[in-house]
Design a protein around this motif. Structure first.
Motif, PDB file in Angstrom:
ATOM      1  N   ARG A   1       0.807  -1.219   0.000  1.00 15.43           N
ATOM      2  CA  ARG A   1       0.000   0.000   0.000  1.00 15.43           C
ATOM      3  C   ARG A   1       0.842   1.272   0.000  1.00 15.43           C
ATOM      4  O   ARG A   1       0.318   2.375  -0.054  1.00 15.43           O
ATOM      5  N   PHE A   2       2.154   1.109   0.090  1.00 18.72           N
ATOM      6  CA  PHE A   2       3.004   2.299   0.159  1.00 18.72           C
ATOM      7  C   PHE A   2       3.600   2.651  -1.200  1.00 18.72           C
ATOM      8  O   PHE A   2       3.547   1.857  -2.131  1.00 18.72           O
ATOM      9  N   VAL A   3       4.157   3.864  -1.264  1.00 17.18           N
ATOM     10  CA  VAL A   3       4.825   4.294  -2.490  1.00 17.18           C
ATOM     11  C   VAL A   3       6.272   3.811  -2.446  1.00 17.18           C
ATOM     12  O   VAL A   3       7.029   4.187  -1.544  1.00 17.18           O
ATOM     13  N   TRP A   4       6.608   2.955  -3.371  1.00 14.63           N
ATOM     14  CA  TRP A   4       8.003   2.494  -3.516  1.00 14.63           C
ATOM     15  C   TRP A   4       8.495   3.017  -4.857  1.00 14.63           C
ATOM     16  O   TRP A   4       7.835   2.823  -5.875  1.00 14.63           O
ATOM     17  N   ARG A   5       9.660   3.625  -4.868  1.00  9.21           N
ATOM     18  CA  ARG A   5      10.193   4.098  -6.151  1.00  9.21           C
ATOM     19  C   ARG A   5      10.702   2.907  -6.961  1.00  9.21           C
ATOM     20  O   ARG A   5      10.763   2.953  -8.180  1.00  9.21           O
ATOM     21  N   LYS A   6      11.106   1.876  -6.240  1.00 13.69           N
ATOM     22  CA  LYS A   6      11.451   0.616  -6.908  1.00 13.69           C
ATOM     23  C   LYS A   6      11.057  -0.499  -5.954  1.00 13.69           C
ATOM     24  O   LYS A   6      11.303  -0.398  -4.752  1.00 13.69           O
ATOM     25  N   LYS A   7      10.430  -1.524  -6.505  1.00 15.86           N
ATOM     26  CA  LYS A   7       9.980  -2.609  -5.630  1.00 15.86           C
ATOM     27  C   LYS A   7      11.170  -3.442  -5.138  1.00 15.86           C
ATOM     28  O   LYS A   7      12.218  -3.488  -5.785  1.00 15.86           O
ATOM     29  N   TRP A   8      10.998  -4.070  -4.007  1.00 21.01           N
ATOM     30  CA  TRP A   8      12.049  -4.902  -3.433  1.00 21.01           C
ATOM     31  C   TRP A   8      12.295  -6.163  -4.263  1.00 21.01           C
ATOM     32  O   TRP A   8      11.417  -6.581  -5.029  1.00 21.01           O
ATOM     33  N   ASP A   9      13.487  -6.736  -4.096  1.00 16.47           N
ATOM     34  CA  ASP A   9      13.786  -8.007  -4.763  1.00 16.47           C
ATOM     35  C   ASP A   9      13.338  -9.182  -3.903  1.00 16.47           C
ATOM     36  O   ASP A   9      12.716 -10.110  -4.383  1.00 16.47           O
ATOM     37  N   THR A  10      13.712  -9.138  -2.609  1.00 20.58           N
ATOM     38  CA  THR A  10      13.236 -10.190  -1.700  1.00 20.58           C
ATOM     39  C   THR A  10      12.638  -9.513  -0.475  1.00 20.58           C
ATOM     40  O   THR A  10      13.072  -8.425  -0.077  1.00 20.58           O
ATOM     41  N   VAL A  11      11.648 -10.159   0.131  1.00 21.96           N
ATOM     42  CA  VAL A  11      10.994  -9.554   1.298  1.00 21.96           C
ATOM     43  C   VAL A  11      11.888  -9.668   2.524  1.00 21.96           C
ATOM     44  O   VAL A  11      12.037  -8.720   3.287  1.00 21.96           O
ATOM     45  N   LEU A  12      12.495 -10.834   2.714  1.00 19.47           N
ATOM     46  CA  LEU A  12      13.266 -11.043   3.939  1.00 19.47           C
ATOM     47  C   LEU A  12      14.480 -11.922   3.712  1.00 19.47           C
ATOM     48  O   LEU A  12      14.376 -12.988   3.104  1.00 19.47           O
ATOM     49  N   GLU A  13      15.610 -11.446   4.216  1.00 13.66           N
ATOM     50  CA  GLU A  13      16.798 -12.304   4.327  1.00 13.66           C
ATOM     51  C   GLU A  13      17.322 -12.123   5.729  1.00 13.66           C
ATOM     52  O   GLU A  13      17.407 -10.991   6.207  1.00 13.66           O
ATOM     53  N   TYR A  14      17.649 -13.201   6.400  1.00 10.24           N
ATOM     54  CA  TYR A  14      18.123 -13.016   7.770  1.00 10.24           C
ATOM     55  C   TYR A  14      19.014 -14.130   8.253  1.00 10.24           C
ATOM     56  O   TYR A  14      19.043 -15.222   7.674  1.00 10.24           O
ATOM     57  N   ASP A  15      19.728 -13.805   9.335  1.00  4.67           N
ATOM     58  CA  ASP A  15      20.635 -14.741   9.981  1.00  4.67           C
ATOM     59  C   ASP A  15      20.713 -14.315  11.448  1.00  4.67           C
ATOM     60  O   ASP A  15      21.225 -13.236  11.752  1.00  4.67           O
ATOM     61  N   PHE A  16      20.168 -15.111  12.332  1.00  6.53           N
ATOM     62  CA  PHE A  16      20.166 -14.750  13.755  1.00  6.53           C
ATOM     63  C   PHE A  16      21.453 -15.188  14.462  1.00  6.53           C
ATOM     64  O   PHE A  16      21.656 -14.868  15.618  1.00  6.53           O
ATOM     65  N   GLU A  17      22.295 -15.946  13.744  1.00  8.38           N
ATOM     66  CA  GLU A  17      23.545 -16.405  14.376  1.00  8.38           C
ATOM     67  C   GLU A  17      24.583 -15.285  14.293  1.00  8.38           C
ATOM     68  O   GLU A  17      25.061 -14.793  15.303  1.00  8.38           O
ATOM     69  N   ASP A  18      24.886 -14.919  13.032  1.00  9.02           N
ATOM     70  CA  ASP A  18      25.825 -13.828  12.837  1.00  9.02           C
ATOM     71  C   ASP A  18      24.945 -12.646  12.451  1.00  9.02           C
ATOM     72  O   ASP A  18      24.814 -12.319  11.294  1.00  9.02           O
ATOM     73  N   TYR A  19      24.376 -11.980  13.410  1.00  5.60           N
ATOM     74  CA  TYR A  19      23.157 -11.217  13.189  1.00  5.60           C
ATOM     75  C   TYR A  19      23.146 -10.299  11.968  1.00  5.60           C
ATOM     76  O   TYR A  19      23.959  -9.394  11.828  1.00  5.60           O
ATOM     77  N   ASN A  20      22.180 -10.525  11.143  1.00  6.54           N
ATOM     78  CA  ASN A  20      21.962  -9.699   9.969  1.00  6.54           C
ATOM     79  C   ASN A  20      20.516  -9.904   9.543  1.00  6.54           C
ATOM     80  O   ASN A  20      20.033 -11.026   9.509  1.00  6.54           O
ATOM     81  N   VAL A  21      19.832  -8.799   9.264  1.00  6.44           N
ATOM     82  CA  VAL A  21      18.462  -8.950   8.770  1.00  6.44           C
ATOM     83  C   VAL A  21      18.175  -7.857   7.755  1.00  6.44           C
ATOM     84  O   VAL A  21      18.574  -6.716   7.921  1.00  6.44           O
ATOM     85  N   GLU A  22      17.561  -8.258   6.665  1.00  6.01           N
ATOM     86  CA  GLU A  22      17.217  -7.296   5.612  1.00  6.01           C
ATOM     87  C   GLU A  22      15.771  -7.507   5.187  1.00  6.01           C
ATOM     88  O   GLU A  22      15.379  -8.618   4.812  1.00  6.01           O
ATOM     89  N   TRP A  23      15.010  -6.428   5.270  1.00  5.82           N
ATOM     90  CA  TRP A  23      13.619  -6.488   4.836  1.00  5.82           C
ATOM     91  C   TRP A  23      13.470  -5.657   3.563  1.00  5.82           C
ATOM     92  O   TRP A  23      14.026  -4.579   3.440  1.00  5.82           O
ATOM     93  N   TYR A  24      12.695  -6.176   2.648  1.00  6.44           N
ATOM     94  CA  TYR A  24      12.395  -5.482   1.392  1.00  6.44           C
ATOM     95  C   TYR A  24      13.692  -5.093   0.678  1.00  6.44           C
ATOM     96  O   TYR A  24      13.881  -3.935   0.285  1.00  6.44           O
ATOM     97  N   LYS A  25      14.537  -6.057   0.526  1.00  6.43           N
ATOM     98  CA  LYS A  25      15.876  -5.830  -0.006  1.00  6.43           C
ATOM     99  C   LYS A  25      15.842  -5.181  -1.392  1.00  6.43           C
ATOM    100  O   LYS A  25      15.094  -5.621  -2.273  1.00  6.43           O
ATOM    101  N   ASN A  26      16.669  -4.164  -1.520  1.00  9.80           N
ATOM    102  CA  ASN A  26      16.792  -3.379  -2.759  1.00  9.80           C
ATOM    103  C   ASN A  26      15.533  -2.584  -3.113  1.00  9.80           C
ATOM    104  O   ASN A  26      15.445  -2.035  -4.212  1.00  9.80           O
ATOM    105  N   GLY A  27      14.584  -2.532  -2.213  1.00  9.73           N
ATOM    106  CA  GLY A  27      13.441  -1.650  -2.419  1.00  9.73           C
ATOM    107  C   GLY A  27      13.921  -0.209  -2.263  1.00  9.73           C
ATOM    108  O   GLY A  27      14.827   0.056  -1.481  1.00  9.73           O
ATOM    109  N   LYS A  28      13.333   0.714  -3.040  1.00  8.74           N
ATOM    110  CA  LYS A  28      13.734   2.134  -2.954  1.00  8.74           C
ATOM    111  C   LYS A  28      12.518   2.977  -2.592  1.00  8.74           C
ATOM    112  O   LYS A  28      11.430   2.783  -3.160  1.00  8.74           O
ATOM    113  N   LEU A  29      12.715   3.903  -1.682  1.00  5.20           N
ATOM    114  CA  LEU A  29      11.589   4.709  -1.203  1.00  5.20           C
ATOM    115  C   LEU A  29      12.082   5.911  -0.409  1.00  5.20           C
ATOM    116  O   LEU A  29      13.274   6.015  -0.093  1.00  5.20           O
TER     117      LEU A  29
END
Ligand code: PRX
Length: 636
Positions: free
Chosen positions: A31-59
């Protein structure tokens, strides 16, 4: 669905959010304005902590808070500001006006050399310009770091330097109740130790004169005159930092919690809309200060993303009298009111005469946040403010979680006094025992952890990713550890029991005991100290400090003078919120043979218990405990 309307909707959405989280959160983001849509919704790693939501989305989040509403809501009130002094005029900003003001101030920042990725520190009173400046930062991709106006010069300097901010936004004074806080003077003192700050832009909030340092300080209103109104939003990556907000932990200095753009946007909007069951013409009021996460997520971003009317209040609940909140609710026709248990308890103590003068019949939903709410306060709020008609949403969350995590959904999920009740869709809480085993079933109590990412979770601690990993993801491998103890009752409802670490929650403000001890230890007569929380009728927890002093270094004549000096040292190092309620000068602290302070005993004594200390066999000198018990400070 974007909005859950009944229990069945909740059950469906909750299930979907667990079985197909990416699909669920993609839908919420669409429902939001994205200048470019994301490639993946979620990538994550709770061990070596890293989390990315809406990867490569632009807004740009301000395009979603402001521009997106210009077609249908341009003349609707976005911010309704109520000043500290009731004799002063309210200020109202429509979405169109707010869009203009934000754009103009964004240009002021640009004019002063602020670029995408730069840190901007804000040390401001609760005035519309604070919200405007926060959004102006986001407009140009600068990272805002708001420091609560009650922090001292030292605390401010520490935060400015940690974030390596290059510009400070402040005001000459900040009115609060019958006082005026000399923000500019405090900032001047802080800036003596902040070589990175090139410019300070100063809002003239009151008529009082302040000194302006040539070459560094500029007046807000003069800067505004130099710029145009239009400012193109900077296109940001979904994972670009949006802001830093400092918060206390159990060890070391406060850490800069970093939130990023896309996930924070989706989650604050989603939770605002659902938890409060926001409807288009509702008047919504959250009484928090923008210096805390509640103000970021539920005065500024959440409500504006949803096109709501957000009330912003400069003052305090008891000025000019204890009916102030209720008078504002009647005058503005507030429908949703979101405050802290400590405010409720403080107003309860003032008596009903301040409530009974007002109708309060516009209210539909009540909320609380920041600390556990006791039964008495819950009942009073429900009965006297909500007239037994308004659901109370007891919202549990944290600076690190970005948005509400466990909470009733107003009118949709049943409430239960003192319970945050159930997790929102997307949130998977678990209770772990001290060995890290998940406690299954109901009727259990353990350490509250979250086992799956949600969009607005902390991404890192500024400048020190290891610290983020160690603090939140290493106590229990594969889980985010909240630091809270929690009970899941027989019905599966969650009740937060308070912190299980060395963090105390004073009037809903989080303070690390180590941080307060460090401040106390700065006093030259202090050898060492131990700080614990104790139950306090109004504040929830008060601060009890046990202090060991060196008699030879005391330069005061009485113990009371010494205590006053120690309290003043804390004021100077952190600010009035960390000032101990009780100080006991002791000859020693109860330590184990390995030198560890037995805080458990100190907590019990502070709470008025003088027995049942559990296993004390490792105590080096039991007579110290006896001496402390005898000298305990009752009430000050
Ligand atoms: O202990 C919990 C308590 O406040 C802590 C988070 O503090 P802070 O990051 O300053 O954020 C406060 C505003 C979101 C939590 O770890 N807390 C927050 N809300 C509740 C609560 N305790 C009980 N019930 C709540 N509703």
């Amino acid at each position: 669905m974007n909005k859950m309307n009944n229990l069945e909707d909740y059950a469906i959405d909750y299930r979907k959010s667990v079985t197909e989280p990416e699909k669920f959160w993609a839908y919420q983001a669409e429902r939001f304005v994205w200048r470019k849509k994301w490639d993946t919704v979620l990538e994550y790693d709770f061990e070596d902590y890293n989390v990315e939501w809406y990867k490569n989305g632009k807004l740009n989040i301000t395009e979603n808070c402001l521009d997106r509403h210009l077609l249908n809501r341009s003349d609707k009130t976005a911010i309704h500001w109520v000043p500290n002094d009731p004799k002063e005029q309210d200020r109202i900003f429509t979405y169109k006006q707010l869009h203009e003001e934000v754009s103009r101030f964004a240009n002021v920042l640009k004019n002063n050399g602020v670029q995408k990725g730069d840190r901007v520190c804000l040390y401001m009173p609760m005035v519309p310009e604070l919200a405007i400046a926060v959004l102006a930062c986001a407009r140009i991709g600068a990272i805002h770091s708001v420091v609560f106006g009650g922090f001292s010069a030292d605390a401010l300097a520490g935060r400015i330097n940690d974030a390596e901010a290059k510009i400070l936004l402040t005001a000459n004074f900040g009115p609060r109740g019958s006082k005026k806080i000399g923000l500019k003077n405090i900032a001047d003192e802080a800036l003596e130790n902040c070589p990175g700050i090139e410019t300070a832009i100063v809002l003239q909030r009151t008529d009082d004169a302040v000194e302006m340092k040539a070459g560094r300080d500029k007046w807000w209103h003069e800067e505004l005159e130099k710029v145009e109104t239009f400012c193109e939003p900077e296109i940001m990556d979904s994972e670009d930092p949006l802001f830093i907000l400092y918060t206390s932990g159990s060890t070391g200095k406060p850490k800069g919690v970093v939130h990023t753009t896309g996930g924070y946007m989706v989650y604050t909007a989603y939770t605002f809309r659902n938890v409060f069951q926001y409807q288009e013409d509702d008047i919504y009021w959250c009484t928090a200060d923008i210096g805390w996460i509640t103000g970021h997520s539920y005065i500024v971003y959440g409500p504006l993303l949803e096109g709501a009317t957000s009330v912003m209040f400069e003052g305090v609940p008891t000025f000019p009298d204890a009916g102030r909140f209720w008078r504002i609710i009647d005058r503005l026709g507030v429908n949703t009111f979101y405050t802290a248990p400590t405010a409720i308890r403080a107003l309860m103590a003032q008596g009903l005469e301040y409530v009974e003068l007002y109708k309060l019949d516009s209210l539909k939903v009540l909320g609380t946040v920041g600390e556990p709410i006791n039964r008495e306060a819950w009942d009073w709020y429900h009965h006297h403010i909500g007239k037994n008609q308004c659901p109370i949403v007891d919202t549990w969350w944290q600076t690190e979680t970005g948005g509400i995590m466990i909470s009733p959904i107003a009118g949709v999920l049943p409430t239960k006094p003192t319970y945050a009740t159930l997790p929102l869709p997307g949130i998977q809480p678990v209770l772990l025992d001290s060995e890290g085993n998940e406690l299954k079933g109901n009727g259990v109590e353990g350490n509250l952890c979250i086992k799956f990412p949600w969009p607005s979770m902390i991404r890192t601690t500024w400048g020190d990713h290891e610290r983020c990993k160690n603090t939140y993801f290493s106590t229990y491998k594969g889980y985010y550890f909240t630091g809270d103890g929690c009970r899941r009752d027989e019905d599966g409802y969650y009740r937060i029991m308070g912190r299980v670490d060395d963090v105390i929650n004073v009037s809903g403000h989080r303070l690390g005991t180590a941080e307060v001890e460090n401040a106390i230890n700065m006093h030259e007569a202090v050898v060492e100290s131990a700080v614990v929380g104790y139950p306090h009728d109004i504040k929830g927890q008060g601060i009890y400090a046990y202090v060991v002093c060196d008699a030879a270094k005391m330069e005061v004549s009485t113990m009371d003078d010494l205590k006053a000096e120690i309290a003043a040292t804390v004021n100077e190092k952190i600010g009035p919120i960390a000032r101990p309620d009780k100080i006991q000068i002791v000859r020693g602290l109860p330590k184990t043979r390995s030198g560890k302070i037995m805080r458990r005993i100190l907590r019990k004594i502070a709470a008025g218990e003088t027995s049942n200390f559990g296993d004390t066999s490792t105590l080096l000198d039991p007579s110290i405990v006896e001496a402390i018990k005898e000298g305990v400070v009752r009430d000050q």
